[in-house]
Design an enzyme around this catalytic site. Structure first.
Site, PDB file in Angstrom:
ATOM      1  N   ASP A  98     -33.113  16.240  22.477  1.00  0.00           N
ATOM      2  CA  ASP A  98     -34.563  16.293  22.380  1.00  0.00           C
ATOM      3  C   ASP A  98     -35.080  16.696  23.763  1.00  0.00           C
ATOM      4  OD1 ASP A  98     -37.268  15.663  21.467  1.00  0.00           O
ATOM      5  OD2 ASP A  98     -37.072  13.851  22.669  1.00  0.00           O
ATOM      6  N   ASP A 145     -39.032  16.055  25.298  1.00  0.00           N
ATOM      7  CA  ASP A 145     -39.944  15.058  25.872  1.00  0.00           C
ATOM      8  C   ASP A 145     -39.393  13.646  25.691  1.00  0.00           C
ATOM      9  OD1 ASP A 145     -42.265  16.354  27.004  1.00  0.00           O
ATOM     10  OD2 ASP A 145     -42.755  17.024  24.986  1.00  0.00           O
TER      11      ASP A 145
END
Length: 237
Positions: free
Chosen positions: A12, A14
């Site tokens: 991922d 953020d």
């Protein structure tokens, strides 16, 4: 300590590779001026890990598709603007999280066969800008909001990322901080490390990752003859 082997790792962005919370909070505060009904406490608690288009549709109640698309661009441009401003003021803004440099360096392969990807709920424009601000290279396998019709917590982003690196999702490791992202990785069939960087430990635990660590400084990787071996200084599970 726990060790296991996979063929690729899917990150991922953020909350996993970069910390952008102050910049995101600033963007929501700006949008509250246009949408005064926004409950920022609720939004900030529940919006992380979900595509901006879905957040604006749900929280700002935007139904007109052209207006929604324009507001997505405005919102993510506001995150970048806040990130650059905060960085210039020495207040962080959008910055690399602990352990990222070391782990990405360990995962990179000198033979040119890239075995890592990023799968983010952000748009390509924002994600590219955020990675540049944080001084993280964009991998060849780069899945953003525009690349899937259904985002996290559904498996689509990680299924596509696995396909782009040419690996079965069952032989991938997903690294996530958001419960929705953890659920996405699990439903794709991957092993999942949950990071406690943006949510409480209980929220991460409730999403049922395979392992939980504070951040990526707790994880190391090395290439073997048969794949990528990861070692975790395990805190839980």
């Amino acid at each position: 300590m726990v060790s296991f082997e996979v063929d690729a790792v899917l990150f991922d962005m953020d909350g996993t590779l970069v910390e952008s919370t102050p910049a995101v909070v600033g963007a929501w505060e700006t949008f509250q001026k246009s949408y005064p009904h926004l409950d920022l406490t609720d939004v900030l608690k529940n919006s992380h890990g979900i595509r901006t288009i879905e957040n604006l549709r749900n929280y700002c109640k935007i139904s007109h598709e052209e207006h929604l698309a324009a507001e997505v661009v405005r919102f993510e441009a506001e995150i970048v603007r806040n990130g650059e401003r905060l960085k210039a003021e020495g207040k962080g803004g959008i910055k690399k999280l602990p352990g990222v440099d070391a782990l990405v360096s360990q995962v990179e392969n000198g033979d040119g066969k890239q075995k890592w990807a990023i799968a983010t709920s952000a748009t390509r424009a924002y994600a590219s800008a955020a990675l540049e601000i944080a001084d993280i290279q964009v991998p060849d396998a780069f899945v953003t909001a525009e690349d899937v019709s259904i985002g996290k917590p559904f498996p689509d982003p990680y299924l596509l990322a696995a396909r782009l690196v040419g690996v079965s999702p069952h032989r991938c490791l997903v690294v996530e901080d958001a419960p929705n992202g953890i659920r996405s990785g699990k439903s794709a069939g991957a092993k999942v490390i949950g990071l406690v960087t943006s949510h409480s430990r209980k929220e991460v635990e409730d999403a049922k990752p395979d392992w939980i660590v504070p951040d990526l400084s707790w994880v190391t990787a090395r290439h073997t003859e048969t794949g990528l071996e990861f070692t975790i200084r395990e805190e839980s599970q």
